[in-house]
Design a protein around this motif. Structure first.
Motif, PDB file in Angstrom:
ATOM      1  N   UNK A  87       0.846  -1.196   0.000  1.00 54.37           N
ATOM      2  CA  UNK A  87       0.000   0.000   0.000  1.00 54.37           C
ATOM      3  C   UNK A  87       0.880   1.245   0.000  1.00 54.37           C
ATOM      4  N   UNK A  88       0.613   2.134  -0.940  1.00 54.85           N
ATOM      5  CA  UNK A  88       1.305   3.425  -1.034  1.00 54.85           C
ATOM      6  C   UNK A  88       0.363   4.477  -0.462  1.00 54.85           C
ATOM      7  N   UNK A  89       0.696   5.020   0.711  1.00 56.02           N
ATOM      8  CA  UNK A  89      -0.170   5.955   1.426  1.00 56.02           C
ATOM      9  C   UNK A  89       0.330   7.373   1.204  1.00 56.02           C
ATOM     10  N   UNK A  90      -0.557   8.236   0.677  1.00 55.13           N
ATOM     11  CA  UNK A  90      -0.228   9.646   0.426  1.00 55.13           C
ATOM     12  C   UNK A  90      -1.275  10.501   1.127  1.00 55.13           C
ATOM     13  N   UNK A 103       4.351   7.305   1.921  1.00 55.18           N
ATOM     14  CA  UNK A 103       5.103   6.164   2.468  1.00 55.18           C
ATOM     15  C   UNK A 103       4.593   4.886   1.830  1.00 55.18           C
ATOM     16  N   UNK A 104       5.494   3.934   1.659  1.00 50.73           N
ATOM     17  CA  UNK A 104       5.142   2.626   1.110  1.00 50.73           C
ATOM     18  C   UNK A 104       5.165   1.601   2.235  1.00 50.73           C
ATOM     19  N   UNK A 105       4.106   0.786   2.325  1.00 49.61           N
ATOM     20  CA  UNK A 105       3.989  -0.237   3.359  1.00 49.61           C
ATOM     21  C   UNK A 105       3.768  -1.600   2.716  1.00 49.61           C
ATOM     22  N   UNK A 117       9.352   2.067   2.517  1.00 46.83           N
ATOM     23  CA  UNK A 117       9.815   3.222   1.764  1.00 46.83           C
ATOM     24  C   UNK A 117       9.254   4.505   2.335  1.00 46.83           C
ATOM     25  N   UNK A 118      10.066   5.567   2.328  1.00 49.75           N
ATOM     26  CA  UNK A 118       9.624   6.843   2.847  1.00 49.75           C
ATOM     27  C   UNK A 118       9.875   6.988   4.348  1.00 49.75           C
ATOM     28  N   UNK A 119       9.306   8.037   4.955  1.00 47.15           N
ATOM     29  CA  UNK A 119       8.368   8.982   4.334  1.00 47.15           C
ATOM     30  C   UNK A 119       9.051   9.947   3.362  1.00 47.15           C
ATOM     31  N   UNK A 120       8.302  10.270   2.288  1.00 47.00           N
ATOM     32  CA  UNK A 120       8.785  11.179   1.264  1.00 47.00           C
ATOM     33  C   UNK A 120       7.842  12.375   1.164  1.00 47.00           C
ATOM     34  N   UNK A 121       8.378  13.496   0.727  1.00 48.91           N
ATOM     35  CA  UNK A 121       7.537  14.667   0.461  1.00 48.91           C
ATOM     36  C   UNK A 121       6.981  14.572  -0.956  1.00 48.91           C
ATOM     37  N   UNK A 122       5.710  14.895  -1.086  1.00 45.85           N
ATOM     38  CA  UNK A 122       5.040  14.823  -2.388  1.00 45.85           C
ATOM     39  C   UNK A 122       4.202  16.085  -2.597  1.00 45.85           C
ATOM     40  N   UNK A 123       3.785  16.303  -3.844  1.00 45.02           N
ATOM     41  CA  UNK A 123       2.816  17.354  -4.171  1.00 45.02           C
ATOM     42  C   UNK A 123       1.523  16.696  -4.658  1.00 45.02           C
ATOM     43  N   UNK A 124       0.425  17.379  -4.397  1.00 42.79           N
ATOM     44  CA  UNK A 124      -0.857  16.998  -4.993  1.00 42.79           C
ATOM     45  C   UNK A 124      -1.444  18.235  -5.672  1.00 42.79           C
ATOM     46  N   UNK A 125      -2.744  18.233  -5.938  1.00 39.94           N
ATOM     47  CA  UNK A 125      -3.334  19.272  -6.782  1.00 39.94           C
ATOM     48  C   UNK A 125      -3.367  20.652  -6.126  1.00 39.94           C
ATOM     49  N   UNK A 126      -3.501  21.664  -6.965  1.00 39.33           N
ATOM     50  CA  UNK A 126      -3.446  23.060  -6.545  1.00 39.33           C
ATOM     51  C   UNK A 126      -4.494  23.399  -5.485  1.00 39.33           C
ATOM     52  N   UNK A 127      -5.683  22.824  -5.597  1.00 35.08           N
ATOM     53  CA  UNK A 127      -6.767  23.139  -4.657  1.00 35.08           C
ATOM     54  C   UNK A 127      -7.003  22.024  -3.638  1.00 35.08           C
ATOM     55  N   UNK A 236      12.975   9.260  -6.016  1.00 36.10           N
ATOM     56  CA  UNK A 236      11.921   8.508  -5.325  1.00 36.10           C
ATOM     57  C   UNK A 236      11.021   7.792  -6.331  1.00 36.10           C
ATOM     58  N   UNK A 237      10.746   8.433  -7.471  1.00 38.81           N
ATOM     59  CA  UNK A 237       9.930   7.777  -8.499  1.00 38.81           C
ATOM     60  C   UNK A 237      10.583   6.479  -8.959  1.00 38.81           C
ATOM     61  N   UNK A 238      11.875   6.518  -9.194  1.00 39.34           N
ATOM     62  CA  UNK A 238      12.581   5.298  -9.614  1.00 39.34           C
ATOM     63  C   UNK A 238      12.533   4.245  -8.493  1.00 39.34           C
ATOM     64  N   UNK A 239      12.704   4.682  -7.258  1.00 31.74           N
ATOM     65  CA  UNK A 239      12.658   3.757  -6.128  1.00 31.74           C
ATOM     66  C   UNK A 239      11.283   3.099  -6.017  1.00 31.74           C
ATOM     67  N   UNK A 240      10.240   3.905  -6.205  1.00 34.01           N
ATOM     68  CA  UNK A 240       8.882   3.366  -6.128  1.00 34.01           C
ATOM     69  C   UNK A 240       8.607   2.390  -7.271  1.00 34.01           C
ATOM     70  N   UNK A 241       9.083   2.723  -8.472  1.00 30.60           N
ATOM     71  CA  UNK A 241       8.888   1.835  -9.614  1.00 30.60           C
ATOM     72  C   UNK A 241       9.555   0.475  -9.386  1.00 30.60           C
ATOM     73  N   UNK A 242      10.722   0.487  -8.787  1.00 33.79           N
ATOM     74  CA  UNK A 242      11.425  -0.768  -8.525  1.00 33.79           C
ATOM     75  C   UNK A 242      10.770  -1.570  -7.401  1.00 33.79           C
ATOM     76  N   UNK A 243      10.066  -0.888  -6.493  1.00 35.13           N
ATOM     77  CA  UNK A 243       9.495  -1.567  -5.327  1.00 35.13           C
ATOM     78  C   UNK A 243       8.129  -2.183  -5.607  1.00 35.13           C
TER      79      UNK A 243
END
Length: 262
Positions: A87-90, A103-105, A117-127, A236-243
């Motif tokens: 589970x990838x929790x954002x 974070x990846x669990x 994996x993580x915790x990592x900082x991420x962005x989501x939508x403008x609003x 982090x994107x590459x790490x997530x793709x491999x995981x």
């Protein structure tokens, strides 16, 4: 002077015998008054000899609470498929936040979730976030979605997910903060919101209709909020793709922290 022996007469013997019998009777009555309850004595004797009381009936087992990744509440947990063990929790701090924590669990054979994996900082939508996403609302959809297909402009770094390398993964222009978007789609993972699973992330088919939006991905961060996607740094994107492993039926759990914890 001559002293004559005098034998006691019958009356004297009788009186002495009666006194003796009376004394014996008094002693018996005294013993009984000291131990008025014979059963109490038996219980005390049983206690002194180590006799044990009957065992208590077994207690009913406590209800088992299903294990969940940290921050994921019971309502959200019911939406995670039983076969999922990745589970990838954002989560964002509020409904309107544009910065999130990811974070990846993974769940082990004992049913316990551990962070891999993580915790990592991420962005989501403008609003921020929404439970009812529409095209152009500039909010990221809240919920639990499958992660099963990947792709990008750059070659596959070794992902276990099906990967579509294509020059069409381009992102021209600038973001909401004026930052360049170039390279944002070097690697992407399709979020199964209003799309056909098992196809390239470039697939434009929208099962719920075009008005419900689509093309919601996890992609490379460009340094600002997105239109609806989740973005992570290139490393982090590459790490997530491999995981991510399709055998573990991975999903993304995304939304405000308070909503996900419900």
């Amino acid at each position: 002077m001559h002293v004559r022996n005098v034998r006691p007469g019958p009356r004297v013997l009788t009186a002495a015998l009666c006194a003796t019998l009376a004394l014996i009777g008094y002693l018996k009555v005294s013993d009984q008054s000291a131990s008025p309850d014979a059963s109490s004595g038996a219980r005390a004797a049983a206690k002194n000899t180590g006799a044990q009381a009957p065992p208590l009936p077994p207690r009913a087992p406590k209800p088992q609470v299903p294990a969940a990744p940290p921050g994921v509440g019971p309502a959200t947990l019911t939406r995670i498929p039983d076969g999922t063990s990745q589970v990838f929790v954002v989560t964002g701090e509020s409904q309107d936040s544009t910065v999130a924590t990811a974070s990846l669990y993974e769940r082990d054979t004992a049913g316990k979730w551990r962070r891999t994996g993580g915790p990592w900082t991420a962005h989501n939508a403008l609003r921020g976030w929404t439970d009812d996403h529409w095209a152009g609302d500039l909010r990221s959809p809240t919920g639990v979605f499958r992660l099963g297909d990947a792709g990008g402009r750059l070659p596959d770094p070794g992902s276990k997910l099906p990967y579509d390398e294509d020059e069409l993964f381009v992102s021209p222009g600038v973001g909401f903060l004026g930052e360049p978007l170039e390279g944002s789609f070097d690697h992407v993972i399709a979020i199964d919101y209003n799309r056909v699973p098992g196809t390239t992330p470039l697939n434009q088919e929208r099962p719920q209709g075009m008005e419900k939006g689509g093309g919601v991905w996890v992609h490379v961060d460009h340094g600002g909020p997105t239109q609806a996607c989740i973005s992570l740094t290139a490393d982090v994107m590459r790490e997530l793709l491999l995981a991510l492993d399709p055998a573990k039926e991975p999903v993304i759990v995304m939304g405000p922290a308070a909503k996900i914890a419900g």
